[in-house]
Design a protein around this motif. Structure first.
Motif, PDB file in Angstrom:
ATOM      1  N   SER A 125      -4.428   3.370  11.513  1.00  0.00           N
ATOM      2  CA  SER A 125      -4.946   4.460  10.683  1.00  0.00           C
ATOM      3  C   SER A 125      -3.985   4.716   9.525  1.00  0.00           C
ATOM      4  O   SER A 125      -2.872   4.168   9.490  1.00  0.00           O
ATOM      5  CB  SER A 125      -5.081   5.732  11.526  1.00  0.00           C
ATOM      6  N   GLU A 126      -4.388   5.564   8.588  1.00  0.00           N
ATOM      7  CA  GLU A 126      -3.535   5.878   7.447  1.00  0.00           C
ATOM      8  C   GLU A 126      -2.225   6.516   7.899  1.00  0.00           C
ATOM      9  O   GLU A 126      -1.155   6.220   7.364  1.00  0.00           O
ATOM     10  CB  GLU A 126      -4.266   6.806   6.477  1.00  0.00           C
ATOM     11  N   GLU A 127      -2.319   7.439   8.876  1.00  0.00           N
ATOM     12  CA  GLU A 127      -1.110   8.099   9.374  1.00  0.00           C
ATOM     13  C   GLU A 127      -0.169   7.087  10.011  1.00  0.00           C
ATOM     14  O   GLU A 127       1.049   7.140   9.805  1.00  0.00           O
ATOM     15  CB  GLU A 127      -1.487   9.185  10.378  1.00  0.00           C
ATOM     16  N   GLN A 128      -0.712   6.181  10.802  1.00  0.00           N
ATOM     17  CA  GLN A 128       0.118   5.161  11.431  1.00  0.00           C
ATOM     18  C   GLN A 128       0.725   4.220  10.399  1.00  0.00           C
ATOM     19  O   GLN A 128       1.871   3.793  10.522  1.00  0.00           O
ATOM     20  CB  GLN A 128      -0.701   4.373  12.443  1.00  0.00           C
ATOM     21  N   ALA A 129      -0.052   3.896   9.364  1.00  0.00           N
ATOM     22  CA  ALA A 129       0.420   2.961   8.337  1.00  0.00           C
ATOM     23  C   ALA A 129       1.644   3.502   7.608  1.00  0.00           C
ATOM     24  O   ALA A 129       2.507   2.737   7.169  1.00  0.00           O
ATOM     25  CB  ALA A 129      -0.702   2.682   7.346  1.00  0.00           C
TER      26      ALA A 129
END
Length: 330
Positions: A125-129
């Motif tokens: 996800s964007e947060e993980q990225a």
């Protein structure tokens, strides 16, 4: 054409403006290139899509170490190849937990500097990225307009489905779908007869996003918000037949059971692969409030209901749902 902007997350990210089909084609063309690539796309809305996307591509599932003691062997396997034979690995970045957080950080640091000999693709996800900082990132929108389904269908091998959607006058719809919803629509469209456009249109329209979606219904059930759930159930239940609801609830409980089973054992990747039809709230934290015993009892109740209906019993979906609520509330 639907234009998708690859935002510049860091200095090594590629900043281009292309349509989504071109982004996906770039992944295909670089699929076997050694090194690490991060696909930034909401896994909750795209796991099914990526399953079909990589069906025609060679790959091996990448598991992740759950403790620091396993990291050395895990990283060693990625740093060597047998007789120079390179592999393509695919994985979904697991959720952070207090139990696996240290090992997870070691994995992220290792992948950030990984250059081969294998090709490693990770979906996040964007947060993980954001945790990866500088690395090769390919951003793929997790939603698409109906008008763009043709490009996905060609890439995934659903050419007939596009013709069906055109015959049913659905290809010009302005609706937006998640990638998983798009795949489900294409899958079902491939089996409906084109010679019966009215009936096919009525059936396929049910797969389009609804103002009161089935996901909302499932979310309220797992949250045990019975007042809101029963209100929504009374509004939505008449839109589908009893056999649809049997299939719907059976799948919900079956997937929920295995999500809980894998999550309780720290196997987040496997849990996510089972949870693509479940509410986001259940995948993030709701599973912690669910009982494996209750979920199994609910699934068995749906199966019992299904068997009796097929034997001629006069039971309704309302009776089934009443029993399911009783099992959970009890």
């Amino acid at each position: 054409m639907f234009m998708h902007v690859l935002h510049k997350i860091n200095r090594t990210s590629v900043l281009v403006t292309v349509n989504q089909a071109a982004v996906l084609q770039s992944i295909v063309s670089s699929w076997e290139n050694p090194g690490f690539s991060l696909i930034v796309c909401n896994p909750d809305q795209s796991v099914l899509f990526w399953y079909y996307f990589r069906k025609s591509c060679p790959y091996k599932m990448l598991s992740f170490p759950t403790n620091t003691g396993d990291f050395s062997q895990w990283s060693g396997e990625l740093l060597q190849s047998f007789l120079g034979a390179a592999q393509v690995y695919w994985g979904i970045l697991p959720l952070a937990t207090s139990k696996t957080n240290k090992a997870r950080q070691m994995v992220i640091q290792f992948l950030k500097g990984y250059h081969g000999p294998h090709a490693v693709w990770i979906l996040a996800s964007e947060e993980q990225a954001a945790e990866f900082g500088s690395c090769r990132k390919v951003i793929v929108a997790s939603q698409t307009p109906m008008q763009e389904l043709g490009s996905y269908a060609t890439l995934l091998g659903f050419e007939r489905s596009v013709k069906v959607l055109e015959a049913c006058d659905l290809s010009r719809s302005k609706s937006f779908l998640s990638l998983d919803e798009a795949v489900l629509l294409l899958l079902h469209a491939g089996y409906v007869p084109m010679r019966l456009p009215e009936q096919s249109t009525a059936f396929l329209s049910r797969l389009l996003p609804q103002e009161l979606s089935l996901v909302q219904l499932s979310e309220l059930f797992f949250k045990r918000d019975w007042k809101a759930f029963l209100k929504l159930w009374n509004e939505r239940s008449i839109a589908y037949g009893d056999m649809f609801w049997i299939s719907f609830w059976a799948e919900q409980f079956w997937r929920a059971y295995w999500v809980c089973w894998y999550m309780k054992r720290g196997q987040q990747t496997r849990a996510r692969s089972m949870g693509y039809r479940l509410p986001n709230s259940f995948m993030s934290s709701g599973w912690q409030q669910s009982s494996l015993i209750a979920l199994r009892a609910q699934y068995e109740r749906v199966a019992f209901f299904d068997t009796n209906v097929k034997k001629g019993s006069f039971l309704s979906a309302h009776e089934l749902v009443t029993e399911l609520v009783a099992i959970t509330a009890g």
